[in-house]
Design a protein around this motif. Structure first.
Motif, PDB file in Angstrom:
ATOM      1  N   UNK A 287      16.299   9.851  33.583  1.00 10.10           N
ATOM      2  CA  UNK A 287      15.791   9.341  34.862  1.00 10.10           C
ATOM      3  C   UNK A 287      16.899   8.802  35.748  1.00 10.10           C
ATOM      4  N   UNK A 288      17.806   8.036  35.180  1.00  6.07           N
ATOM      5  CA  UNK A 288      18.893   7.451  35.966  1.00  6.07           C
ATOM      6  C   UNK A 288      19.726   8.533  36.632  1.00  6.07           C
ATOM      7  N   UNK A 289      20.061   9.573  35.893  1.00  6.83           N
ATOM      8  CA  UNK A 289      20.851  10.678  36.450  1.00  6.83           C
ATOM      9  C   UNK A 289      20.108  11.355  37.603  1.00  6.83           C
ATOM     10  N   UNK A 290      18.798  11.532  37.415  1.00  6.38           N
ATOM     11  CA  UNK A 290      18.008  12.212  38.444  1.00  6.38           C
ATOM     12  C   UNK A 290      18.016  11.430  39.757  1.00  6.38           C
ATOM     13  N   UNK A 291      17.801  10.128  39.671  1.00  5.38           N
ATOM     14  CA  UNK A 291      17.775   9.321  40.892  1.00  5.38           C
ATOM     15  C   UNK A 291      19.163   9.207  41.522  1.00  5.38           C
ATOM     16  N   UNK A 292      20.189   9.070  40.708  1.00  2.00           N
ATOM     17  CA  UNK A 292      21.538   8.918  41.254  1.00  2.00           C
ATOM     18  C   UNK A 292      22.051  10.197  41.891  1.00  2.00           C
ATOM     19  N   UNK A 293      21.511  11.338  41.478  1.00  2.00           N
ATOM     20  CA  UNK A 293      21.953  12.626  42.018  1.00  2.00           C
ATOM     21  C   UNK A 293      20.962  13.204  43.032  1.00  2.00           C
ATOM     22  N   UNK A 294      20.041  12.368  43.489  1.00  2.00           N
ATOM     23  CA  UNK A 294      19.022  12.829  44.434  1.00  2.00           C
ATOM     24  C   UNK A 294      19.654  13.395  45.713  1.00  2.00           C
TER      25      UNK A 294
ATOM     26  N   UNK B 233       7.695  12.279  42.983  1.00  2.00           N
ATOM     27  CA  UNK B 233       8.457  11.129  42.474  1.00  2.00           C
ATOM     28  C   UNK B 233       8.504  10.013  43.517  1.00  2.00           C
ATOM     29  N   UNK B 234       8.587  10.388  44.770  1.00  2.21           N
ATOM     30  CA  UNK B 234       8.742   9.416  45.852  1.00  2.21           C
ATOM     31  C   UNK B 234       7.394   9.023  46.462  1.00  2.21           C
ATOM     32  N   UNK B 235       6.407   9.902  46.336  1.00  3.02           N
ATOM     33  CA  UNK B 235       5.057   9.594  46.787  1.00  3.02           C
ATOM     34  C   UNK B 235       4.379   8.590  45.854  1.00  3.02           C
ATOM     35  N   UNK B 236       4.458   8.836  44.549  1.00  6.88           N
ATOM     36  CA  UNK B 236       3.741   8.008  43.580  1.00  6.88           C
ATOM     37  C   UNK B 236       4.317   6.599  43.443  1.00  6.88           C
TER      38      UNK B 236
ATOM     39  N   UNK C 221       6.297   4.191  39.218  1.00  7.31           N
ATOM     40  CA  UNK C 221       6.946   3.026  39.830  1.00  7.31           C
ATOM     41  C   UNK C 221       7.908   2.366  38.846  1.00  7.31           C
ATOM     42  N   UNK C 222       7.508   2.315  37.591  1.00  9.33           N
ATOM     43  CA  UNK C 222       8.397   1.749  36.565  1.00  9.33           C
ATOM     44  C   UNK C 222       9.673   2.577  36.442  1.00  9.33           C
ATOM     45  N   UNK C 223       9.539   3.894  36.541  1.00 11.25           N
ATOM     46  CA  UNK C 223      10.712   4.765  36.424  1.00 11.25           C
ATOM     47  C   UNK C 223      11.724   4.532  37.531  1.00 11.25           C
ATOM     48  N   UNK C 224      11.239   4.075  38.683  1.00  8.43           N
ATOM     49  CA  UNK C 224      12.136   3.856  39.827  1.00  8.43           C
ATOM     50  C   UNK C 224      12.654   2.424  39.891  1.00  8.43           C
ATOM     51  N   UNK C 225      12.242   1.579  38.949  1.00  5.07           N
ATOM     52  CA  UNK C 225      12.626   0.165  38.987  1.00  5.07           C
ATOM     53  C   UNK C 225      13.114  -0.309  37.618  1.00  5.07           C
ATOM     54  N   UNK C 226      12.210  -0.855  36.811  1.00  3.38           N
ATOM     55  CA  UNK C 226      12.593  -1.480  35.542  1.00  3.38           C
ATOM     56  C   UNK C 226      13.235  -0.490  34.573  1.00  3.38           C
TER      57      UNK C 226
END
Length: 232
Positions: free
Chosen positions: A132-139, A150-153, A210-215
């Motif tokens: 998950x971290x790699x996915x968000x950092x490489x968005x 991912x961004x809607x939910x 939401x948890x995947x994008x935060x905690x």
């Protein structure tokens, strides 16, 4: 479906996890993705049961398993907490060490489970994810367009929940058609919808994202330099 498998509700610390168990051999835990339930394994599990004791479970917030309200920090649906459910499930079933395979959301739970409980995992297969971290950092634009859910939910409650609730079948079919090719909305999909169409389940699945994008990112950053020393 799941001929020869038994149904179980297993009590864990936060509630009950629903699962089916069948086969003989080393224990293998299978975890599903979004917006599905354990039923996604209905063709795979019986084949695997020829060589393994297969446990297919509904994740927290999905299917017939426990549902908790969301919280401000999204801790209730952190992959760490969802993984704890599965560790406790396997312990209650008598399995101290086991194989694990997860798809999509289930793969993220499996990944966190292995990071927090390496001694319990014999080997792991994670399907259709990158961390998950790699996915968000490489968005980038391409990723955001392809994975707009991912961004809607992760938008503040209750915006995505209410929009999905207006036509949960159409949303579910859109997701499944986009990710796995257009197909009929058959028996399995109808079973997915029975639980998914309920507001409490829609909310829980949004909290999962939401948890995947935060905690979850906080937890992943702390473990970023650690390597999993298990067959993967």
């Amino acid at each position: 479906m799941f001929k020869g498998f038994s149904k179980k509700f297993v009590k864990v610390k936060k509630g009950k996890i629903f699962c089916r168990v069948g086969g003989k051999g080393y224990p293998l835990l299978l975890l599903h993705g979004y917006p599905q339930t354990h039923l996604m394994w209905h063709k795979t599990a019986p084949q695997l049961a020829k060589k393994f004791t297969v446990i297919v479970a509904d994740l927290r917030g999905y299917g017939s398993s426990l549902i908790l309200n969301g919280d401000n920090k999204h801790l209730n649906y952190s992959k760490r907490e969802m993984a704890k459910d599965m560790v406790q499930l396997m312990d209650k079933l008598g399995y101290k060490k086991f194989f694990i395979a997860g798809h999509d959301r289930g793969a993220r739970v499996a990944h966190r489970l292995a990071r927090d409980n390496r001694e319990k995992i014999i080997a792991m297969s994670i399907l259709d994810i990158c961390p998950t971290l790699d996915m968000y950092e490489l968005t980038d634009k391409h990723f955001a367009k392809s994975y707009f859910h991912w961004f809607f939910l992760i938008q503040p409650k209750w915006l995505p929940e209410k929009m999905i609730k207006s036509d949960p079948k159409k949303w579910m079919k859109n997701c499944l058609d986009k990710w796995s090719g257009k197909h009929k909305f058959g028996k399995v999909e109808k079973e997915y919808l029975k639980s998914f169409k309920k507001m409490k389940n829609i909310h829980a699945s949004c909290e999962d994202y939401r948890a995947s994008a935060t905690i979850d990112l906080e937890h992943d950053k702390k473990d970023q330099k650690k390597k999993l020393n298990i067959p993967l």
